[in-house]
Design a protein around this motif. Structure first.
Motif, PDB file in Angstrom:
ATOM      1  N   ALA A  73       0.820  -1.217   0.000  1.00 16.89           N
ATOM      2  CA  ALA A  73       0.000   0.000   0.000  1.00 16.89           C
ATOM      3  C   ALA A  73       0.853   1.266   0.000  1.00 16.89           C
ATOM      4  CB  ALA A  73      -0.967   0.002   1.181  1.00 16.89           C
ATOM      5  N   ARG A  76       0.878   6.206  -1.783  1.00 18.19           N
ATOM      6  CA  ARG A  76       0.326   7.460  -1.250  1.00 18.19           C
ATOM      7  C   ARG A  76       1.248   8.667  -1.435  1.00 18.19           C
ATOM      8  NH1 ARG A  76      -4.836   5.585  -0.123  1.00 18.19           N
ATOM      9  NH2 ARG A  76      -5.170   7.674   0.635  1.00 18.19           N
ATOM     10  N   ARG A 182      -9.140   8.954  -7.600  1.00 16.05           N
ATOM     11  CA  ARG A 182      -8.564   9.031  -6.250  1.00 16.05           C
ATOM     12  C   ARG A 182      -8.504  10.511  -5.866  1.00 16.05           C
ATOM     13  NH1 ARG A 182      -9.227   4.254  -4.104  1.00 16.05           N
ATOM     14  NH2 ARG A 182      -8.444   5.418  -2.329  1.00 16.05           N
ATOM     15  N   ALA A 287      -7.521  -1.719  -6.481  1.00 15.24           N
ATOM     16  CA  ALA A 287      -6.436  -1.478  -5.533  1.00 15.24           C
ATOM     17  C   ALA A 287      -5.570  -0.333  -6.014  1.00 15.24           C
ATOM     18  CB  ALA A 287      -5.586  -2.738  -5.402  1.00 15.24           C
ATOM     19  N   CYS A 288      -5.004   0.393  -5.071  1.00 17.65           N
ATOM     20  CA  CYS A 288      -3.979   1.375  -5.400  1.00 17.65           C
ATOM     21  C   CYS A 288      -2.660   0.639  -5.653  1.00 17.65           C
ATOM     22  CB  CYS A 288      -3.776   2.351  -4.242  1.00 17.65           C
ATOM     23  SG  CYS A 288      -5.237   3.260  -3.758  1.00 17.65           S
ATOM     24  N   CYS A 291      -0.991  -2.558  -3.570  1.00 14.67           N
ATOM     25  CA  CYS A 291      -1.775  -2.777  -2.358  1.00 14.67           C
ATOM     26  C   CYS A 291      -2.474  -4.135  -2.354  1.00 14.67           C
ATOM     27  CB  CYS A 291      -2.827  -1.682  -2.193  1.00 14.67           C
ATOM     28  SG  CYS A 291      -3.772  -1.958  -0.684  1.00 14.67           S
ATOM     29  N   ILE A 293      -4.570  -5.023  -0.124  1.00 13.80           N
ATOM     30  CA  ILE A 293      -5.852  -4.917   0.591  1.00 13.80           C
ATOM     31  C   ILE A 293      -7.002  -4.675  -0.390  1.00 13.80           C
ATOM     32  CG2 ILE A 293      -7.116  -3.705   2.421  1.00 13.80           C
ATOM     33  CD1 ILE A 293      -4.334  -2.928   3.607  1.00 13.80           C
ATOM     34  N   ALA A 294      -6.795  -3.809  -1.357  1.00 11.21           N
ATOM     35  CA  ALA A 294      -7.788  -3.546  -2.416  1.00 11.21           C
ATOM     36  C   ALA A 294      -9.158  -3.196  -1.851  1.00 11.21           C
ATOM     37  CB  ALA A 294      -7.894  -4.738  -3.368  1.00 11.21           C
ATOM     38  N   CYS A 295      -9.221  -2.121  -1.093  1.00 12.62           N
ATOM     39  CA  CYS A 295     -10.505  -1.718  -0.499  1.00 12.62           C
ATOM     40  C   CYS A 295     -11.356  -0.924  -1.480  1.00 12.62           C
ATOM     41  CB  CYS A 295     -10.270  -0.889   0.758  1.00 12.62           C
ATOM     42  SG  CYS A 295      -9.767   0.805   0.405  1.00 12.62           S
ATOM     43  N   CYS A 491      -0.388   3.701   3.119  1.00  6.85           N
ATOM     44  CA  CYS A 491      -1.806   3.882   3.409  1.00  6.85           C
ATOM     45  C   CYS A 491      -2.071   3.584   4.883  1.00  6.85           C
ATOM     46  CB  CYS A 491      -2.637   2.943   2.542  1.00  6.85           C
ATOM     47  SG  CYS A 491      -4.399   3.111   2.847  1.00  6.85           S
ATOM     48  N   PHE A 493      -4.582   2.410   6.204  1.00  5.00           N
ATOM     49  CA  PHE A 493      -5.305   1.155   6.469  1.00  5.00           C
ATOM     50  C   PHE A 493      -4.367  -0.002   6.794  1.00  5.00           C
ATOM     51  CE2 PHE A 493      -9.281   2.486   3.851  1.00  5.00           C
ATOM     52  CZ  PHE A 493      -9.607   3.388   4.853  1.00  5.00           C
TER      53      PHE A 493
HETATM   54  S1  SF4 Z   1      -6.122  -0.034   1.438  1.00  5.94           S
HETATM   55 FE1  SF4 Z   1      -7.513   0.875  -0.072  1.00  5.94          FE
HETATM   56  S2  SF4 Z   1      -7.041   3.086  -0.057  1.00  5.94           S
HETATM   57 FE2  SF4 Z   1      -5.344   2.032   0.965  1.00  5.94          FE
HETATM   58  S3  SF4 Z   1      -3.831   1.746  -0.633  1.00  5.94           S
HETATM   59 FE3  SF4 Z   1      -5.095  -0.126  -0.552  1.00  5.94          FE
HETATM   60  S4  SF4 Z   1      -6.731   0.151  -2.046  1.00  5.94           S
HETATM   61 FE4  SF4 Z   1      -5.788   2.189  -1.688  1.00  5.94          FE
END
Ligand code: SF4
Lengths: 598, 74
Positions: A73, A76, A182, A287-288, A291, A293-295, A491, A493
């Motif tokens: 992640a 950013r 974004r 996902a960014c 990442c 997590i891919a929220c 990120c 998160f």
């Molecule tokens: S957790 Fe979500 S907002 Fe954060 S980098 Fe991954 S996809 Fe982007």
């Protein structure tokens, strides 16, 4: 020095001068990068008291030492400037792919100063940097401008950061958008770009970013990836439902602000929840950069695919406006993304206007659009469009809820702190979160210290959300750690699965250095104090560390947190003490010399 | 006694969204989880009347029990 390009780009739009400067590595280390380093540079280069739209204001786009690295992640970057909405330091964070691309082009950050006399954009292709004419892009919506700029760049791999018409019109709620959807959403950073006649920054970089210690990097990344995979939130909750999975838990806890914070429980929240979004509108997860997590969500409506809505957006337009029509929320979100508006502040300002309208403060004959009634799908969609276009009464709304309510003599109806609209958690049922809102350096914001995590979600441990005990300590710790994560370029998160020592290990392996957990958290505290000093010099004094009177005086009328108010007066002195500030909330000389801030 | 149960996110699959259920008088949250075949370790957040609760807490008539997997966001 691995982790950094050790190069910054300075562009003076008044003179057309473009300079590539070396980054001072001692400073980089002291302020980490991203949010921290950019705040330091801004503090050095401008008088915090200036008008944010003065050409002397800078807007800085800053990556961190882990941006674009193999750390999870790491997509950013931060937009740092003086905010035209709050008059405080603005540091707005965004993900996507633009930040890593800037680093691959060889720059840690860009400082934009001066003002162009006509619309322009910045084109960066590795070391070739040009200021180009943007006349034909001016007035275009975000997705159209992005497509046109990509075509001009003749490189589908270029990354585009752009403002929409809202930023061009100096709308105080304007965001900066990148990779189309974004957003560096908060604090009106898009309007500062607009004030400089800067429409976009297009970047293409082909460099590589090697870590300081390859073996150590591999080892630590294996470890942190495992933690992210094994953590229920980062491996299941966020990927399956996105951030809007929070709707029901926050509502069932009775802290889901409803109808401009007049209530804290929304009867029909489940109709506008992450579960329903996934069932009816979700197309795919996104996902960014880098990442796992891919929220992110892509949803589809009216045959158009779009991103979101995120939890905060969903709340601002549904419960807070009393609307339980998910399709309307998605449409309003789309207008915000296309015009480049902060969805939290836009939705919350409409909610404030709805309360004023229903109380007869705003009269029907004053407005040139649908009645501002709670529950109106038509109102949230059309007023979002009008705010984006700064059209008619929409132009007034686009200045934010504080200026709107103040103009009518009812500033107390603006649910904001330091003129920045509060997000989706009623602090009357989460005392730590309320203290965080009141003391956040950019105003009413949840991502400067997410106390909801321990107070509601039970992470890393469950705190009693109504208790005041120990909350000042938690708030300081969360604020300092968050400043570190933002400055690294990761990120937030990731922090559901990782702790301070994980960030330390990644930084040491990738950027090199001998950071300890203590020195890293000290850097977070240094950054926090630096931001505080900026605000004090800008004239945003400790009196502004407050909450709207409704939250202090009116008990929550219904739902699971019924009967509670926020106890800021008790918590604030504890917080100042915990921070080593004097009783008035001014950082003491001893604290500043301990943190080595001159 | 009658208790109202609300399930969220993944717990809804193959179960229900909201339902009233009958329990004997001194039942605890644990008994409710067993009846729903939800393992304690799957539970992220468990609220009784909007307050954080644990498996050993006793149920009272007309309690509203909300069960969520681990989740986050912001
Ligand atoms: S957790 Fe979500 S907002 Fe954060 S980098 Fe991954 S996809 Fe982007």
């Amino acid at each position: 020095m691995a982790g950094y390009c050790v190069r910054l780009l300075r562009v003076n739009l008044s003179t057309g001068e473009i300079n590539k400067e070396n980054l001072d590595t001692v400073l980089a280390k002291k302020f980490v990068g991203g949010r921290g380093l950019a705040t330091y540079l801004l503090s050095q280069e401008i008088d915090p008291g200036i008008d944010p739209f003065d050409s002397a204001n800078r807007i800085i786009f800053a990556t961190g030492p882990l941006t674009g690295s193999r750390a999870p992640a790491s997509g950013r970057y931060m937009v740092v400037t003086k905010s035209p909405l709050s008059g405080t330091i603005a540091s707005s964070n965004s993900g996507g792919f633009w930040g890593p691309e800037l680093k691959r082009a060889g720059f840690d950050l860009i400082i934009i100063q001066g003002k162009s006399d006509k619309p322009c954009y910045l084109s960066i292709k590795n070391s070739i940097v040009e200021i180009k004419d943007a006349e034909k892009y001016w007035g275009k919506l975000v997705s159209e401008a992005t497509d046109m700029l990509l075509e001009e760049a003749q490189d589908p791999k270029a990354r585009v950061l752009v403002i929409g018409p809202a930023g061009e019109k100096l709308t105080l709620l304007a965001s900066v958008m990148n990779d189309k959807y974004r957003a560096a959403g908060r604090s009106g950073v898009g309007a500062v770009m607009g004030s400089k006649n800067l429409k976009a920054i297009v970047v293409r970089g082909t460099g590589t970013l090697a870590p300081a210690n390859l073996d150590a990097t591999k080892e630590v990344l294996k470890e942190v990836r495992k933690k992210i995979q094994e953590n229920e939130v980062t491996s299941k909750g966020l990927p399956t439902y996105g951030t809007s999975v929070l709707v029901n838990v926050i509502n069932e806890t009775g802290i889901y602000p409803t109808r401009n914070f007049q209530q804290a429980y929304f009867e029909t929240a489940d109709k506008v929840s992450g579960e329903v979004l996934a069932e009816k509108y979700l197309v795919r997860n996104v996902a960014c950069f880098g990442c796992p997590i891919a929220c992110g969500r892509h949803s589809s409506i009216d045959g158009v695919e779009c991103e979101g809505p995120e939890y905060e957006t969903l709340w601002a337009y549904s419960a807070n406006c009393g609307v339980d029509d998910l399709a309307a929320v998605i449409r309003a979100n789309n207008w915000c993304n296309e015009y480049g508006l902060d969805t939290i502040s836009a939705g919350a300002t409409i909610a404030c206007a709805m309360e004023m309208y229903e109380k007869g403060i705003i009269k029907p004959d004053e407005i040139d659009g649908p009645p501002l009634k709670f529950g109106s799908s038509e109102a949230i969609v059309e007023w979002s469009r009008k705010m984006g276009a700064a059209e008619g009464f929409g132009a007034k709304l686009a200045l934010g809820s504080y200026r709107l309510a103040e103009e009518y003599g009812v500033p107390e109806l603006s649910m904001s702190v330091k003129k920045l609209e509060l997000p989706a958690y009623d602090p009357r049922g989460a005392q730590g979160q309320g203290l965080q809102y009141a003391t956040s350096n950019r105003g009413g914001c949840h991502v400067r210290g997410y106390l909801i995590s321990p107070e509601v979600l039970g992470l890393p441990e469950q705190l009693d959300r109504f208790s005041l005990e120990g909350k000042a300590v938690w708030v300081k710790a969360f604020q300092d750690l968050t400043a570190v994560i933002d400055s690294l370029g990761l990120c937030l998160f990731t922090s559901f699965a990782l702790g301070a020592h994980d960030y330390r290990d990644m930084l040491n392996a990738i950027a090199g250095g001998d950071w300890t957990t203590d020195t890293l958290l000290d850097a977070g505290e240094r950054i926090w104090n630096l931001e505080r000093i900026f605000n004090l010099k800008a004239g945003v004094l400790p009196e502004a560390d407050k909450l709207p009177s409704r939250l202090l005086e009116e008990p929550i009328p219904d739902g699971p947190s019924k009967g509670h108010v926020h106890h800021l007066a008790e918590l604030l002195p504890q917080y100042y003490k915990e921070r080593g500030w004097d009783e008035q909330g001014i950082p003491s000389g001893a604290k500043l010399s301990q943190l080595d801030i001159v | 006694m009658v208790v109202e149960i609300k399930l969220f996110a993944t717990f809804r699959k193959g179960r229900f969204k909201t339902r009233e259920m009958e329990f004997s008088d001194d039942s605890s949250v644990d008994a409710l989880l067993k009846r729903l075949e939800i393992a304690q370790k799957e539970v992220g957040i468990l609220l009784v009347n909007g307050r954080y609760a644990s498996a050993t807490d006793k149920l009272a008539p007309h309690d509203v029990v909300s069960i969520f997997p681990s989740l986050g966001g912001g």
